[in-house]
Each structure stands twice: as structure tokens, then as C-alpha cells.
Design a protein around this motif. Structure first.
Motif, PDB file in Angstrom:
ATOM      1  N   TYR A 132       0.760  -1.221  -0.053  1.00 41.10           N
ATOM      2  CA  TYR A 132       0.071  -0.018  -0.062  1.00 41.10           C
ATOM      3  C   TYR A 132       0.765   1.042   0.081  1.00 41.10           C
ATOM      4  N   VAL A 133       0.423   2.210  -0.823  1.00 43.24           N
ATOM      5  CA  VAL A 133       1.193   3.673  -0.866  1.00 43.24           C
ATOM      6  C   VAL A 133       0.114   4.670  -0.502  1.00 43.24           C
ATOM      7  N   ASP A 134       0.193   5.181   0.638  1.00 42.86           N
ATOM      8  CA  ASP A 134      -0.516   6.086   1.193  1.00 42.86           C
ATOM      9  C   ASP A 134      -2.086   5.309   1.043  1.00 42.86           C
ATOM     10  N   ASP A 135      -2.297   4.273   1.623  1.00 40.95           N
ATOM     11  CA  ASP A 135      -3.511   3.379   1.773  1.00 40.95           C
ATOM     12  C   ASP A 135      -4.065   2.851   0.260  1.00 40.95           C
ATOM     13  N   VAL A 136      -3.440   3.226  -0.809  1.00 42.54           N
ATOM     14  CA  VAL A 136      -3.833   2.727  -2.069  1.00 42.54           C
ATOM     15  C   VAL A 136      -2.900   1.347  -2.467  1.00 42.54           C
ATOM     16  N   TYR A 137      -3.865   0.403  -2.722  1.00 40.97           N
ATOM     17  CA  TYR A 137      -3.171  -1.166  -3.013  1.00 40.97           C
ATOM     18  C   TYR A 137      -2.689  -1.262  -4.249  1.00 40.97           C
ATOM     19  N   MET A 138      -1.264  -1.681  -4.272  1.00 38.70           N
ATOM     20  CA  MET A 138      -0.949  -1.752  -5.465  1.00 38.70           C
ATOM     21  C   MET A 138      -0.884  -3.293  -5.771  1.00 38.70           C
ATOM     22  N   ALA A 139      -1.555  -3.809  -6.914  1.00 39.20           N
ATOM     23  CA  ALA A 139      -1.902  -4.953  -7.018  1.00 39.20           C
ATOM     24  C   ALA A 139      -1.048  -5.846  -7.620  1.00 39.20           C
ATOM     25  N   ARG A 140       0.007  -5.430  -8.417  1.00 36.42           N
ATOM     26  CA  ARG A 140       1.065  -6.259  -9.020  1.00 36.42           C
ATOM     27  C   ARG A 140       2.383  -5.991  -8.448  1.00 36.42           C
ATOM     28  N   PRO A 141       3.401  -6.931  -8.504  1.00 36.84           N
ATOM     29  CA  PRO A 141       4.602  -6.953  -7.942  1.00 36.84           C
ATOM     30  C   PRO A 141       5.593  -6.279  -8.577  1.00 36.84           C
ATOM     31  N   GLN A 142       5.175  -5.991 -10.027  1.00 36.46           N
ATOM     32  CA  GLN A 142       6.153  -5.223 -10.722  1.00 36.46           C
ATOM     33  C   GLN A 142       6.221  -3.674 -10.279  1.00 36.46           C
ATOM     34  N   GLY A 143       7.224  -3.059 -10.211  1.00 31.98           N
ATOM     35  CA  GLY A 143       7.590  -1.888  -9.709  1.00 31.98           C
ATOM     36  C   GLY A 143       7.191  -1.770  -8.157  1.00 31.98           C
ATOM     37  N   ALA A 144       7.074  -2.714  -7.413  1.00 30.22           N
ATOM     38  CA  ALA A 144       6.699  -2.668  -6.006  1.00 30.22           C
ATOM     39  C   ALA A 144       7.908  -2.516  -5.094  1.00 30.22           C
ATOM     40  N   VAL A 145       9.353  -2.549  -5.610  1.00 29.54           N
ATOM     41  CA  VAL A 145      10.598  -2.196  -4.823  1.00 29.54           C
ATOM     42  C   VAL A 145      10.518  -0.974  -4.865  1.00 29.54           C
ATOM     43  N   LEU A 146      10.056  -0.354  -3.912  1.00 31.87           N
ATOM     44  CA  LEU A 146      10.022   1.089  -3.826  1.00 31.87           C
ATOM     45  C   LEU A 146      11.273   1.836  -3.307  1.00 31.87           C
ATOM     46  N   ASP A 147      11.769   2.804  -3.741  1.00 34.92           N
ATOM     47  CA  ASP A 147      13.101   3.651  -3.358  1.00 34.92           C
ATOM     48  C   ASP A 147      12.235   4.451  -2.332  1.00 34.92           C
ATOM     49  N   ILE A 148      13.225   4.915  -1.119  1.00 36.01           N
ATOM     50  CA  ILE A 148      12.637   5.729  -0.113  1.00 36.01           C
ATOM     51  C   ILE A 148      12.944   6.977  -0.590  1.00 36.01           C
ATOM     52  N   LEU A 149      11.663   7.590  -0.990  1.00 35.50           N
ATOM     53  CA  LEU A 149      11.582   9.136  -1.567  1.00 35.50           C
ATOM     54  C   LEU A 149      10.535   9.827  -0.749  1.00 35.50           C
ATOM     55  N   ASN A 150      10.629  10.747   0.059  1.00 31.04           N
ATOM     56  CA  ASN A 150       9.856  11.693   0.603  1.00 31.04           C
ATOM     57  C   ASN A 150       8.803  10.751   1.476  1.00 31.04           C
ATOM     58  N   VAL A 151       9.425   9.865   2.318  1.00 37.00           N
ATOM     59  CA  VAL A 151       8.562   8.885   3.227  1.00 37.00           C
ATOM     60  C   VAL A 151       8.468   9.398   4.622  1.00 37.00           C
ATOM     61  N   GLU A 152       7.477   9.181   5.016  1.00 38.72           N
ATOM     62  CA  GLU A 152       7.444   9.380   6.614  1.00 38.72           C
ATOM     63  C   GLU A 152       7.670   8.450   7.574  1.00 38.72           C
ATOM     64  N   ARG A 153       7.033   7.361   7.093  1.00 38.79           N
ATOM     65  CA  ARG A 153       7.530   5.930   7.720  1.00 38.79           C
ATOM     66  C   ARG A 153       6.844   4.790   6.847  1.00 38.79           C
ATOM     67  N   ILE A 154       7.545   3.494   7.108  1.00 39.24           N
ATOM     68  CA  ILE A 154       7.081   2.258   6.686  1.00 39.24           C
ATOM     69  C   ILE A 154       6.459   1.489   7.601  1.00 39.24           C
ATOM     70  N   GLU A 155       5.233   0.746   7.445  1.00 43.38           N
ATOM     71  CA  GLU A 155       4.818   0.043   8.438  1.00 43.38           C
ATOM     72  C   GLU A 155       4.650  -1.544   7.928  1.00 43.38           C
ATOM     73  N   VAL A 156       5.125  -2.466   8.712  1.00 41.32           N
ATOM     74  CA  VAL A 156       4.798  -3.879   8.372  1.00 41.32           C
ATOM     75  C   VAL A 156       3.741  -4.460   9.415  1.00 41.32           C
ATOM     76  N   LEU A 157       2.765  -5.020   8.780  1.00 45.67           N
ATOM     77  CA  LEU A 157       1.746  -5.503   9.339  1.00 45.67           C
ATOM     78  C   LEU A 157       1.757  -7.086   9.322  1.00 45.67           C
ATOM     79  N   ARG A 158       2.015  -7.870  10.508  1.00 43.94           N
ATOM     80  CA  ARG A 158       2.134  -9.398  10.010  1.00 43.94           C
ATOM     81  C   ARG A 158       1.019  -9.792  10.546  1.00 43.94           C
ATOM     82  N   GLY A 159       0.473 -10.969   9.734  1.00 46.95           N
ATOM     83  CA  GLY A 159      -0.491 -11.936   9.941  1.00 46.95           C
ATOM     84  C   GLY A 159      -1.718 -11.269   8.989  1.00 46.95           C
TER      85      GLY A 159
END
Length: 762
Positions: free
Chosen positions: A118-145
Motif C-alpha cells: 500500500y502507498v498512502d492507503d492505495v493498494y498496489m495489485a502487482r509486484p512489478q514496480g513494488a520495490v519502492l525506493d525511499i523517497l519523501n517517506v514519513e514511515r513504513i509499516e509492516v503488518l504481520r498476519g
């Protein structure tokens, strides 16, 4: 494949020492403490302290990301136990994500991920392009389960949330430049300025990231190709418009664009070729190829978020988004200068989402509810070029072409609430109802010769569209629909203001799917289901020690797998069926510890343990007889143990502030191939160090970062096309597989790198 720098016993001793001594360590310090940082997250779609959220979540903020020199989302795996985030096989930008043994390794269109991005609560459906570079980020959350109630489908392993920074309202401009190993040259610009004071703001961020290859293509069948392997050539930018017409209304319009033109990654031949002169290279980053080395991953998105504080109790939120991705890619499976098993391909994706949220909060009640709509079109085409196989059969080469689309619509309604039953005891209950429709078309074609997806793919190639039209055969044109009710139920007990205990049950599902490589009109596979049980502890001690722990158990049913149906009279390589033929279970534990020993010195440790295994995998013999092949399968990308031990030390001086940090990250042995135990990575550890300097006026920053300082070599991906079942072949002595060669290919993580970053804020 390498051995770890220190054994599992030493690793366990270090971590256990960390876990048993934090309170004592804190009490021994006589200096006054500034206190642990309050970390806010939106794991439950509302802003809360991480210590109040009954969810296993890790949050890494902007300052920590910068001080550790973290440049892409894949490095976040070091901070989150039982988490795997890796660059996929053929490109720098395709993500392989597993959490608690659940994910999806094959990025082909039509397959659905097991971990939501998710980027700003927008779901990215495909893994292509999902290796996101850190740009203008406030935080990254990892929700497990499983996060099926609030986040819906395809979060059965968990979710990764990438949250960008809101604007301050001031005029700002910042620039960062980085130079480093392998010719690294990066530039990042970010800024904002008001268009209407206190009302309308424009923000921007731009990154140009370049690096030479870690290795090279030793030979190529094509002239004039760039020989760099594992290089980086990426541009990304983001534009943001924020509008605050009143104190109660906030609007944000976001546009982001990423273009990765890095070369296609060539794999390392773990076995010498039987058909040509392609021995095992000296470097794991060297390769051979008969395809072009160019590659491209394009991804862009537009989103509009509207927040309206209706009153003190109600918040309304609307999120509208559209995303597109386009990736022409060259994947040389055999990695030789011959066309033994080459797969040039095109991925083309579009999606639209709309979400409405209505949140309610008052004393003793927190309620999140919403409506969600998703429409996605995922298409693609690939040509499996097996010229050497064709020539061996007396043919002028051979190409099997597969293409098609998998289109889906999904609507959902959800609600989850937390209710105080007593002063200390609360109940969390929620549910989501999802209705999904999917239609798919798959076509196959066979060409006796070499075929590429487009004219000009290689110099001088012209695609014969008349031949294509006559050869293509639609083998599957079907639709299916599913509905799913995914509940969540939990109890929380606030033992003290600084300690919470919780227990929960949650369910998630991964979408049903049609086989994108179908050879017949086979039915769709039903959704996968994960049931998860979790108990946890979140605690702060004297505002100097934070200790969070989780025990979990999950049951993963109806796993979608491809069953190969051998047919010696059929030349096609994709004679297979997709079905719900697997079941697995996992139990495990996770610990996250932070100790603020002094105002200047902080250390932390994380530990993840998981025991995951298949309980059932079914297949059939060539004549259709059912067989059980459970003993041949293992869970991939899931080490039993993941551990991280690190520190952060601040030095105040007349020259400014210095921050020194370092960590040791350990992953135990893990499988890379589900069937046959063909490839296993031994346990290994990574050592990282960083030194940061901040000027007294806050304008200048300098960072020196060393990653993987012991230069460990470790596998992160593979292509296994060998025969280990036909005598005299075995796992120890594999024979030729698809294409007629011993194709066992490995892809590796980054080697030792050192970089220097200088930043200035105007």
C-alpha cells in the motif's frame, strides 16, 4: 552458498542475553532518560500509538530510515521478524514478499500476491514496480498476519504500508547526493511551497539513481549490448497538491511515476551447461545471455484523498486512485549464449480503486467502517524460445507463446470496532464481506522458429502478424465469481498503563485465479484461506525499555499450485493445471525489544522464529491417478530464525551532532524451490554500519554507510529446470530439464557496498 559468520548457538545466546537483561541494563544507568519515542501508526486505519494496537506491527520512521542509509523497501526485512522482502529474479523493481511463510513467488499476471503493498492507503495489485525506493517517506509499516477485515483480499501474510510525508506549510527545499561503490551516483530533490497561505500547498520529490553492475554478461549472442549485470538506472518523481479549505477538511492529490531502465538481471549458473561453453562463472554476479540486456519497468499512479472531520466523533475519508504498469522484460532462463530457454515477455496492468471510510470514536468505542471497490486488468505475453530443443528434433527452432488477460472486479463492505468492557478489558470485533468477479482469456501458439513479442525486439526482427493470427489458439475464455466473509475477533487487557496483553483470531483470503499458462479450458482455482490465532504482549518499562512479543499459529488451506501433467507426445512445455492442491501450517514467535540505556545510547533486538510446513500436496500421474507428494514440498523464502541486533549512539560536539549506528542481521537456512528441495541457502549474517553528522543549524547532513561489510554471498531467487527424478538423475546429480540443459540458476543479494551521502536543506 555461504555459512553464517557465527553459529545459530551464538546468535541465540546474543539474542537471549538481550531479552533477559533490558530492565537490569536500564536500571544501572544513573543519568536521566529522555524517554522512549511515541510511535504512531495507522495499522487499523486510524492514528494510534503502536503500543495500543493489538496487531503485530513494525514501524520504521523517516529519521531511522535516513540514519541507517536505507534506500529501498526491501531493506525493511531486517527490522521486521519473520519477514522476507527481496528483489525478484529478472529485474530490480519486482518484489518477492513473504510474511510468516505466506506470499507469492511467481510474478506472472493472473497470480495474486499474498502480501499486500500500500502507498498512502492505495493498494498496489502487482509486484512489478513494488520495490519502492525511499523517497519523501514519513514511515513504513509492516503488518504481520492476515489483515482480511480492514485490508481485504491478498493480505493473508500481512501488509506493507508506505506512508509519505504531509506538508508542513512552509517553503522548503532539500537536496541529497550520494556516491558509492560500483560507481553509485544518486541525486534526490524534494521541496514544497505554499500557493495560498495556510490553504494550498505544492510539493515535489525527484530521484535519479544510478549504479554500475556488480558483475557483467561474459558473453552475448547479440552485438552492441550493454554488458553490465545487476546495474541500476532508475528515475522516480512525485507531485503532491494539498488543500485545506477549512480546519475540518483536508485534500491531497498525489501523482507518482517510476521508470526503471536497469538491465535485465542475468542469473548465476550453478551447473555448467551441457549444450554450450558456459561453465560456472567465477563471480555470482556474472552471467551469459542470448537475449537483449535492456529491460524496463514503468509504474505510475494518481490518487485523491479527502478527509472530513464531521464533528468530534465522526471522520469521513475518501480515497480514489488509478495506477498503470508496463514492463517489457528479457529473462534468459538458461543464461547461455544459445537460445536454450529464453523468455522475452510483456506485462501490462491497470487498476482503479475507490474506498469510502466512516470512522467513529468516543469514550470506550473506536469504530472503523468502509466501502471498497477495485477493478483491475492484468495482461501479458511471453515467448518461451527453445531453439536448441527444436533443432534436436530436426526443426528450425521452436517457440511456445502464451498470453492473455486476467481481469477482476471486487466490492467489499467492512466494519471493525474496539469496545471497552471494563476499565481494563476491551473487545475487538470486525468483519468484511467481499464479492469478487474475474474473467480470463489465455491463448497459446507454437512457432517453428524464433518468435519475440514485438518487432524490433532484437535488431532486424519483424513479427509476422499473419502467422501470429493463424497460429494463436484461445484455450481458455471463462469467468468465475466468489464471495467471502472474513472475520476478526480479539480481546485486549490493559494490565497497567504501560502493558497490554491481547489475543485474536483473524481470517484472510487470497483471490481465486485462472491459470495464466493454461493449455486447456480448465476451471479457476478457488481462493486460498488463512486462519490465524495470535496472542501478544506490548509493554514499556520505566519509559526506557520497550518489549513486545507475539505467539502465533496459522492454518493455510486451499493453496493454489500448478500440477504438471507430463505428455511425451506433446511438444509444449506448459502442460499443466492450476488447482487448490496444497495445505500448510505454521507456528511461531516474534520479539521486538528497544532499550534506551542513556539519552545518547539506544540498542534494539528483534527475533523471529517459525516452524512452517506442508501438511498436504496433491497431484496426479500422467493417466490421472491421484497421488500425494507432500514429502516433496517445502515452504520457500521462510527461514526458521530471523534475528537483528543493533545500536544507535549520539555524540554531541561543538562541530555538530554525530549519530553512529550498526546492526547484525541473521537469517537461518531456507529453501528457494518448493518442490524437490533443489536449492537451499545456508544461514548467513549481514553486518551494517553508519555514521551521520548534523550541523548545528540543521541545514547540512553527511552520512557514511557500509552494508554487508563481510561481503556475504546469499541467494534470493532462482530458476530450477533440471531433472532429478529420472534415473540415474537425483538432487545431487541433476540431469537436463526443460530446454535440454542443466538449468539451475541463482540470483544473489547485494555485495559489500560503501556510500557517502551529503544533504542540504535551504
Amino acid at each position: 552458498m555461504t555459512k553464517p559468520n557465527f553459529t545459530k548457538t551464538v546468535c541465540a545466546l546474543a539474542v537471549s542475553t538481550a531479552l533477559t537483561s533490558p530492565i537490569l541494563l536500564a536500571q544501572e544507568q544513573s543519568t536521566e532518560k529522555k524517554g522512549l519515542e511515541r510511535i504512531e501508526v495507522t495499522a487499523r486505519k486510524t492514528v494510534e500509538s503502536i503500543q495500543e494496537v493489538p496487531v503485530a506491527v513494525t514501524s520504521i520512521g523517516e529519521v531511522e530510515l535516513a540514519e541507517k542509509g536505507i534506500s529501498t523497501v526491501t531493506e525493511i526485512q531486517q527490522m521486521s521478524p519473520n519477514t522476507t522482502l527481496q528483489k525478484s529474479r529478472g529485474t530490480n523493481s519486482t518484489l518477492t514478499a513473504f510474511i510468516r511463510g505466506v506470499g507469492q513467488e511467481d510474478p506472472l499476471w493472473g497470480y495474486e500476491p499474498g502480501v499486500g503493498i500500500y502507498v498512502d492507503d492505495v493498494y498496489m495489485a502487482r509486484p512489478q514496480g513494488a520495490v519502492l525506493d525511499i523517497l519523501n517517506v514519513e514511515r513504513i509499516e509492516v503488518l504481520r498476519g492476515p489483515q482480511g477485515t480492514l485490508y481485504g483480499k491478498n493480505t493473508i501474510g500481512g501488509a506493507i504500508k508506505y506512508v509519505t510525508k504531509a506538508m508542513s506549510g512552509d517553503t522548503e527545499l532539500a537536496v541529497k547526493g550520494t556516491v558509492g561503490s560500483y560507481g553509485q551516483k544518486d541525486i534526490k530533490l524534494s521541496g514544497q511551497f505554499p500557493l495560498m497561505e495556510d490553504k494550498l500547498y505544492l510539493g515535489f520529490a525527484y530521484a535519479n539513481l544510478n549504479r554500475d553492475g556488480f558483475g557483467e554478461f561474459l558473453t552475448s549472442a547479440l552485438d552492441g549490448q550493454d554488458r553490465e549485470n545487476y546495474n541500476k538506472d532508475l528515475q522516480a518523481y512525485r507531485l503532491t497538491l494539498e488543500f485545506r479549505p477549512s480546519d475540518d477538511v483536508f485534500m491531497r492529490l498525489n501523482y507518482d511515476n517510476t521508470e526503471d531502465k536497469s538491465n535485465s538481471k542475468g542469473g548465476f549458473r550453478l551447473l555448467p551447461s551441457m549444450l554450450t561453453d558456459a561453465p560456472v562463472p567465477d563471480s555470482v554476479y556474472d552471467s551469459y545471455t542470448s537475449l537483449p540486456t535492456w529491460n524496463k519497468v514503468e509504474n505510475e499512479g494518481l490518487s485523491l484523498t479527502v478527509n472530513w472531520d464531521i464533528n468530534d466523533n465522526f471522520l469521513f475519508k475518501s480515497i480514489t486512485s488509478s495506477r498503470e504498469g508496463y514492463s517489457p522484460t528479457n529473462i534468459d532462463f538458461d543464461n547461455t549464449s544459445l537460445r536454450i530457454f529464453d523468455v522475452p515477455a510483456i506485462y501490462d496492468d491497470e487498476q482503479f480503486t475507490q474506498e469510502f471510510q466512516l470512522n467513529y470514536q468516543t469514550d470506550g468505542v473506536k469504530l472503523v467502517s468502509g466501502l471498497y471497490y477495485y477493478k483491475g486488468d492484468s495482461c501479458g505475453q511471453y515467448d518461451a524460445i527453445l531453439d536448441e530443443l527444436g533443432i534436436s528434433l530436426g526443426l528450425p527452432g521452436y517457440t511456445s507463446e502464451v498470453g492473455g488477460c486476467s481481469n477482476s472486479k471486487s466490492t467489499a463492505v467492512y466494519m471493525q470496532g474496539s469496545f471497552d468492557l471494563t476499565e481494563k478489558l476491551s473487545l475487538t470485533a470486525g468483519a468484511r464481506y467481499t464479492k469478487e468477479e474475474k474473467d480470463a482469456e489465455v491463448f497459446n501458439a507454437v512457432y517453428f522458429g524464433t518468435m519475440y513479442p514485438e518487432s524490433g525486439w532484437v535488431p532486424g526482427f519483424v513479427r509476422d502478424e499473419t502467422l501470429v493470427a493463424a497460429s494463436q489458439n484461445v484455450v481458455l475464455d471463462d469467468n468465475a465469481d466468489w464471495s467471502r466473509f472474513t472475520p476478526k475477533l480479539g480481546m485486549e487487557y490493559q494490565y497497567s498503563p504501560d502493558m497490554m496483553l491481547y489475543a485474536s483470531y483473524a481470517q484472510g483470503f487470497k483471490s481465486g485465479a485462472f491459470n495464466p499458462r493454461a493449455t486447456t479450458a480448465e476451471p479457476a482455482a478457488d481462493p486460498e484461506i488463512v486462519d490465524s490465532f495470535e496472542i501478544g504482549l506490548k509493554s514499556d518499562w520505566n519509559d526506557t525499555v520497550r518489549f513486545n512479543a507475539t505467539l502465533f499459529m496459522l492454518d493455510h488451506k486451499d493453496r493454489q499450485y500448478v500440477t504438471l501433467i507430463p505428455d511425451p507426445d506433446d511438444l509444449t512445455i506448459n502442460n499443466q493445471r492450476l488447482g487448490n492442491v496444497g495445505k500448510s501450517e505454521a507456528t511461531g514467535a516474534e520479539v521486538e525489544l528497544t532499550v534506551l540505556a542513556t539519552d545518547s545510547f539506544e540498542w534494539y533486538a528483534t527475533l523471529g522464529y517459525i516452524d512452517s510446513k506442508f501438511k498436504q500436496v496433491k497431484s496426479v500421474t500422467p493417466d490421472g491417478t491421484p497421488i500425494d507428494i507432500t514429502d516433496q514440498f517445502s515452504i520457500t523464502n521462510t527461514p526458521k530464525t530471523t534475528a537483528n541486533l543493533g545500536f544507535n549512539y549520539t555524540i554531541n560536539s561543538s562541530m555538530g551532532d554525530f549519530v553512529v549506528n550498526g546492526n547484525y542481521y541473521y537469517r537461518s537456512e531456507y529453501s528457494l524451490v518448493e518442490k524437490g528441495n533443489l536449492l537451499t541457502q545456508d544461514g548467513y549474517g549481514l553486518v551494517n554500519l553508519g555514521v551521520n553528522w548534523y550541523s548545528d543549524d540543521g541545514q547540512w547532513t553527511v552520512g557514511l554507510y557500509g552494508k554487508n561489510l563481510t561481503d556475504e554471498e546469499y541467494l534470493v531467487g532462482n530458476y530450477p529446470f533440471v531433472d532429478v527424478t529420472t534415473p540415474p538423475y537425483s538432487t545431487e546429480n541433476p540431469g537436463p530439464g526443460t530446454g535440454g540443459d542443466t538449468t539451475l540458476i541463482g540470483y544473489y543479494g547485494d555485495p559489500r557496498t560503501v556510500s557517502l551521502t551529503v544533504g542540504y536543506k535551504f
